[in-house]
Design a protein around this motif. Structure first.
Motif, PDB file in Angstrom:
ATOM      1  N   GLU A 231      -9.405 -17.741  71.008  1.00 35.06           N
ATOM      2  CA  GLU A 231      -9.122 -19.162  70.873  1.00 35.06           C
ATOM      3  C   GLU A 231     -10.479 -19.871  70.807  1.00 35.06           C
ATOM      4  OE1 GLU A 231      -7.053 -22.608  73.688  1.00 35.06           O
ATOM      5  OE2 GLU A 231      -8.073 -20.899  74.575  1.00 35.06           O
ATOM      6  N   ILE A 232     -10.677 -20.677  69.740  1.00 35.58           N
ATOM      7  CA  ILE A 232     -11.981 -21.319  69.574  1.00 35.58           C
ATOM      8  C   ILE A 232     -11.827 -22.835  69.686  1.00 35.58           C
ATOM      9  CG2 ILE A 232     -14.025 -21.554  68.110  1.00 35.58           C
ATOM     10  CD1 ILE A 232     -13.177 -18.934  66.719  1.00 35.58           C
ATOM     11  N   VAL A 233     -12.584 -23.433  70.568  1.00 35.22           N
ATOM     12  CA  VAL A 233     -12.510 -24.882  70.774  1.00 35.22           C
ATOM     13  C   VAL A 233     -13.836 -25.503  70.363  1.00 35.22           C
ATOM     14  CG1 VAL A 233     -12.204 -26.694  72.512  1.00 35.22           C
ATOM     15  CG2 VAL A 233     -10.967 -24.532  72.742  1.00 35.22           C
ATOM     16  N   VAL A 234     -13.754 -26.609  69.608  1.00 35.13           N
ATOM     17  CA  VAL A 234     -14.957 -27.370  69.276  1.00 35.13           C
ATOM     18  C   VAL A 234     -14.822 -28.741  69.933  1.00 35.13           C
ATOM     19  CG1 VAL A 234     -16.414 -28.260  67.413  1.00 35.13           C
ATOM     20  CG2 VAL A 234     -15.167 -26.123  67.086  1.00 35.13           C
TER      21      VAL A 234
ATOM     22  N   ASP B 272     -14.970 -13.226  79.395  1.00 41.30           N
ATOM     23  CA  ASP B 272     -13.655 -13.796  79.102  1.00 41.30           C
ATOM     24  C   ASP B 272     -13.805 -15.082  78.307  1.00 41.30           C
ATOM     25  OD1 ASP B 272     -11.982 -11.922  80.731  1.00 41.30           O
ATOM     26  OD2 ASP B 272     -13.302 -12.678  82.307  1.00 41.30           O
ATOM     27  N   ALA B 273     -14.800 -15.895  78.701  1.00 41.55           N
ATOM     28  CA  ALA B 273     -15.034 -17.169  78.018  1.00 41.55           C
ATOM     29  C   ALA B 273     -16.502 -17.276  77.638  1.00 41.55           C
ATOM     30  CB  ALA B 273     -14.641 -18.334  78.913  1.00 41.55           C
ATOM     31  N   LEU B 274     -16.736 -17.906  76.486  1.00 44.79           N
ATOM     32  CA  LEU B 274     -18.115 -18.073  76.011  1.00 44.79           C
ATOM     33  C   LEU B 274     -18.322 -19.524  75.616  1.00 44.79           C
ATOM     34  CD1 LEU B 274     -20.878 -16.996  74.868  1.00 44.79           C
ATOM     35  CD2 LEU B 274     -19.659 -16.546  72.730  1.00 44.79           C
TER      36      LEU B 274
ATOM     37  N   TRP C  82     -14.957  -8.762  73.864  1.00 47.87           N
ATOM     38  CA  TRP C  82     -15.145 -10.069  73.227  1.00 47.87           C
ATOM     39  C   TRP C  82     -14.436 -11.158  74.024  1.00 47.87           C
ATOM     40  CZ3 TRP C  82     -14.916  -9.892  67.134  1.00 47.87           C
ATOM     41  CH2 TRP C  82     -15.844  -8.926  66.689  1.00 47.87           C
ATOM     42  N   PRO C  83     -14.989 -12.373  74.027  1.00 44.88           N
ATOM     43  CA  PRO C  83     -14.329 -13.472  74.745  1.00 44.88           C
ATOM     44  C   PRO C  83     -13.029 -13.861  74.050  1.00 44.88           C
ATOM     45  CG  PRO C  83     -16.171 -14.291  73.449  1.00 44.88           C
ATOM     46  CD  PRO C  83     -16.237 -12.796  73.373  1.00 44.88           C
ATOM     47  N   THR C  84     -12.021 -14.232  74.853  1.00 40.00           N
ATOM     48  CA  THR C  84     -10.774 -14.723  74.263  1.00 40.00           C
ATOM     49  C   THR C  84     -10.782 -16.242  74.160  1.00 40.00           C
ATOM     50  OG1 THR C  84      -9.822 -14.635  76.483  1.00 40.00           O
ATOM     51  CG2 THR C  84      -9.346 -12.787  75.012  1.00 40.00           C
ATOM     52  N   HIS C  85     -11.787 -16.859  74.829  1.00 38.34           N
ATOM     53  CA  HIS C  85     -11.907 -18.319  74.766  1.00 38.34           C
ATOM     54  C   HIS C  85     -13.363 -18.661  74.442  1.00 38.34           C
ATOM     55  CE1 HIS C  85     -10.945 -22.503  75.773  1.00 38.34           C
ATOM     56  NE2 HIS C  85     -12.102 -22.554  76.392  1.00 38.34           N
ATOM     57  N   VAL C  86     -13.570 -19.382  73.327  1.00 38.93           N
ATOM     58  CA  VAL C  86     -14.932 -19.736  72.922  1.00 38.93           C
ATOM     59  C   VAL C  86     -15.026 -21.246  72.755  1.00 38.93           C
ATOM     60  CG1 VAL C  86     -16.725 -19.464  71.154  1.00 38.93           C
ATOM     61  CG2 VAL C  86     -15.281 -17.524  71.746  1.00 38.93           C
ATOM     62  N   ARG C  87     -16.058 -21.830  73.312  1.00 44.00           N
ATOM     63  CA  ARG C  87     -16.306 -23.271  73.137  1.00 44.00           C
ATOM     64  C   ARG C  87     -17.633 -23.434  72.409  1.00 44.00           C
ATOM     65  NH1 ARG C  87     -12.653 -25.610  76.565  1.00 44.00           N
ATOM     66  NH2 ARG C  87     -13.574 -27.674  76.516  1.00 44.00           N
ATOM     67  N   ILE C  88     -17.602 -24.109  71.262  1.00 39.48           N
ATOM     68  CA  ILE C  88     -18.809 -24.258  70.446  1.00 39.48           C
ATOM     69  C   ILE C  88     -19.417 -25.637  70.697  1.00 39.48           C
ATOM     70  CG2 ILE C  88     -19.743 -24.276  68.109  1.00 39.48           C
ATOM     71  CD1 ILE C  88     -17.561 -22.286  67.353  1.00 39.48           C
ATOM     72  N   ILE C  89     -20.652 -25.638  71.172  1.00 38.16           N
ATOM     73  CA  ILE C  89     -21.304 -26.890  71.562  1.00 38.16           C
ATOM     74  C   ILE C  89     -22.698 -26.978  70.917  1.00 38.16           C
ATOM     75  CG2 ILE C  89     -20.164 -27.179  73.802  1.00 38.16           C
ATOM     76  CD1 ILE C  89     -23.033 -25.724  74.710  1.00 38.16           C
ATOM     77  N   HIS C  90     -23.439 -28.043  71.208  1.00 44.56           N
ATOM     78  CA  HIS C  90     -24.863 -28.125  70.905  1.00 44.56           C
ATOM     79  C   HIS C  90     -25.166 -27.877  69.428  1.00 44.56           C
ATOM     80  CE1 HIS C  90     -29.208 -27.487  71.280  1.00 44.56           C
ATOM     81  NE2 HIS C  90     -29.139 -27.894  72.525  1.00 44.56           N
ATOM     82  N   GLY C  91     -24.543 -28.691  68.562  1.00 41.62           N
ATOM     83  CA  GLY C  91     -24.820 -28.571  67.137  1.00 41.62           C
ATOM     84  C   GLY C  91     -24.300 -29.796  66.421  1.00 41.62           C
ATOM     85  N   GLU C  92     -24.838 -30.069  65.219  1.00 39.53           N
ATOM     86  CA  GLU C  92     -24.271 -31.127  64.400  1.00 39.53           C
ATOM     87  C   GLU C  92     -22.864 -30.687  63.989  1.00 39.53           C
ATOM     88  OE1 GLU C  92     -25.838 -33.800  64.112  1.00 39.53           O
ATOM     89  OE2 GLU C  92     -27.983 -33.347  64.312  1.00 39.53           O
ATOM     90  N   ARG C  93     -22.034 -31.656  63.587  1.00 39.49           N
ATOM     91  CA  ARG C  93     -20.638 -31.330  63.300  1.00 39.49           C
ATOM     92  C   ARG C  93     -20.496 -30.173  62.302  1.00 39.49           C
ATOM     93  NH1 ARG C  93     -17.021 -32.980  59.656  1.00 39.49           N
ATOM     94  NH2 ARG C  93     -18.524 -34.440  58.771  1.00 39.49           N
TER      95      ARG C  93
END
Ligand SMILES: [Zn+2]
Length: 494
Positions: free
Chosen positions: A489-492, A208-210, A456-467
């Protein structure tokens, strides 16, 4: 596209590696009083913003609801804040894979010696306490963390192919009143496919979330065959020149990958008749000059059952990928100094692996001081070089030499120099860099991780990277989801 109805939980908070690459630490809130912490890493390089590094690493967030710490893998930027967490009163458990449980005390021991204390008794006591908190669990099996009136919280580790023991984590919360399951995947650091020694990560069935890393979210690696060809070419050149190839490498992961590749090359060279070889590979000495790296090699060898099929095949054929005939390990400081002056003086073809990976300190520095000014030798970078390090300066000198190839591989102009320990050293050795031995998935691999899920996830959080890496991965992922007609839905954060 309709997003499914949202519920109040789970929620996510990031205590590190949201606005940068290091300090990984993520809080999963299954309910108001049931939380998990995923990793607890050290901030490094430009992510260290306070002059007192202890002040930055001290745990100032509330840990009262944290039921367990999940460790995805034992790199310092994922577990380095563990001493601070324990100091803040965390009493475990620390859930990780079986190989990670074996490797973690070694990494923490080294971190304590470097950053905290030389007091052996104190270190031994602390390590005993940490070992007591460790709960190793097998891959692919659900483990119940909490089961109360409201929820059942389970976790499962899957192989991530990044370093030995690495895992991505599936977190399943069952909300009893709502009769609702919610599945979250924390990617940890994902490895690239075809990394030596490690099976490639397989995408999860779905979630559901990644929460996904993005270190190379805007880059594509060379493939393994290409990398191996270039490594082969660099070493052949050194053999012809009777020089030394100096490889700055951190002790865990990359060192073992390179050793594995070298064993393969020496083995192949032995199979062909000597007259077919322009150079004699049997004379090549491979030197691991790092007590810590040799310790990790030892544990890597103990953990053979976790190697991939190709490595298992080498073992069955009677080969020893991490302890082959040409391999020499150097332990004491005295032996180290002897090897440096021996290689600088005599013309014996050799490959030296020594820390640190960015040549910012460690034994590699003594090799550089002794050999950078001789064109017979070569410095080979196999990992990311952060701004401000000697490694980064050397690569800059190399890219100023020849234009047109991005500086990845170029000759060195005469009369360039780098300051090392306050002395200006002339750079006449060859400088080379091979991308891809980075043990991180690239953009294509990260997208495939999502693409290959059934759900597929409906909520994704992108972390651990340069901007730029985070934003690039977000844009690609958004395009992928839109094309496939899947709501996402993608969150940074950060
Ligand atoms: Zn890592």
């Amino acid at each position: 596209m309709e997003l499914p109805a949202t519920h109040a939980y789970p929620q996510f908070t990031h205590h590190g590696a949201a606005g940068g690459v290091t300090g990984s630490c993520h809080r999963y809130e299954a309910s108001p009083d049931t939380h998990l912490l995923v990793d607890c890493g050290l901030f490094q390089g430009q992510d260290v913003t306070k002059s007192d590094h202890h002040a930055q690493h001290r745990i100032e967030f509330d840990i009262s609801a944290i039921q367990a710490l999940l460790v995805t893998h034992v790199h310092i930027d994922h577990i380095g804040r563990l001493p601070y967490l324990v100091a803040a009163g965390f009493k475990g458990p620390i859930i990780c894979s079986e190989p990670s449980a074996r490797l973690l005390p070694l990494v923490i021991e080294d971190a304590l010696k470097v950053g905290f204390t030389k007091d052996e008794a104190l270190i031994t006591r602390f390590l005993a306490a940490v070992k007591h908190l460790l709960v190793p669990i097998p891959y692919k099996q659900w483990h119940t963390v909490t089961d109360n009136d409201q929820i059942t919280l389970k976790v499962r580790l899957q192989r991530a192919g990044h370093i030995l023991g690495s895992a991505y984590v599936e977190v399943d919360t069952f909300y009893k009143k709502e009769k609702r399951h919610h599945l979250t995947v924390f990617s940890g650091d994902l490895g690239a496919p075809y990394a030596p020694l490690l099976p490639a990560p397989k995408a999860p069935h779905g979630c559901d979330a990644l929460v996904i890393e993005s270190t190379y979210g805007n880059r594509l690696h060379e493939n393994r065959r290409e990398r191996r060809k270039r490594l082969h070419a660099v070493i052949t050149h050194a053999l012809q020149n009777q020089g030394t190839v100096m490889i700055p490498a951190f002790s865990i992961g990359r060192t073992q990958e390179i050793l594995y590749e070298l064993e393969g090359m020496i083995f192949e060279a032995r199979k062909t008749s000597p007259s077919d070889n322009t150079v004699d590979w049997s004379k090549l000495q491979v030197i691991v000059d790092s007590p810590l790296a040799s310790k990790f090699n030892e544990v890597y060898r103990e953990l053979k059952p976790f190697w991939d099929a190709e490595a298992q095949q080498r073992l069955r054929a009677g080969r020893h990928p991490l302890s082959f005939e040409n391999l020499i390990t150097v332990d004491s400081h005295e032996a180290h100094q002897k090897v440096v002056s021996h290689l600088a003086r005599t013309r014996q073809p050799a490959v030296v692996l020594a820390a640190s990976g960015m040549a910012a300190g460690g034994r590699i520095v003594n090799y550089l001081k002794a050999m950078l000014n001789d064109p017979a030798h070569c410095v080979l970078f196999v990992g990311y070089q952060a701004r401000g390090t000697t490694g980064h300066r050397l690569l800059q000198i190399a890219s100023n030499g020849v234009k047109g190839d991005g500086g990845a591989s170029s000759s060195v102009p005469l009369y360039s120099s780098v300051p090392i320990d306050g002395v200006s050293i002339e750079v006449r050795a060859m400088i080379r860099s091979i991308g891809g031995y980075s043990a991180h998935a690239d953009q294509k691999d990260l997208l495939n991780f999502v693409r290959r899920m059934h759900k597929w996830p409906t909520h994704v959080r992108i972390i651990h990277g340069e901007r730029r890496a985070r934003e690039s991965l977000r844009d690609e992922l958004k395009a992928l989801a839109e094309k496939a007609g899947r709501p996402m839905e993608i969150v940074v954060p950060g």
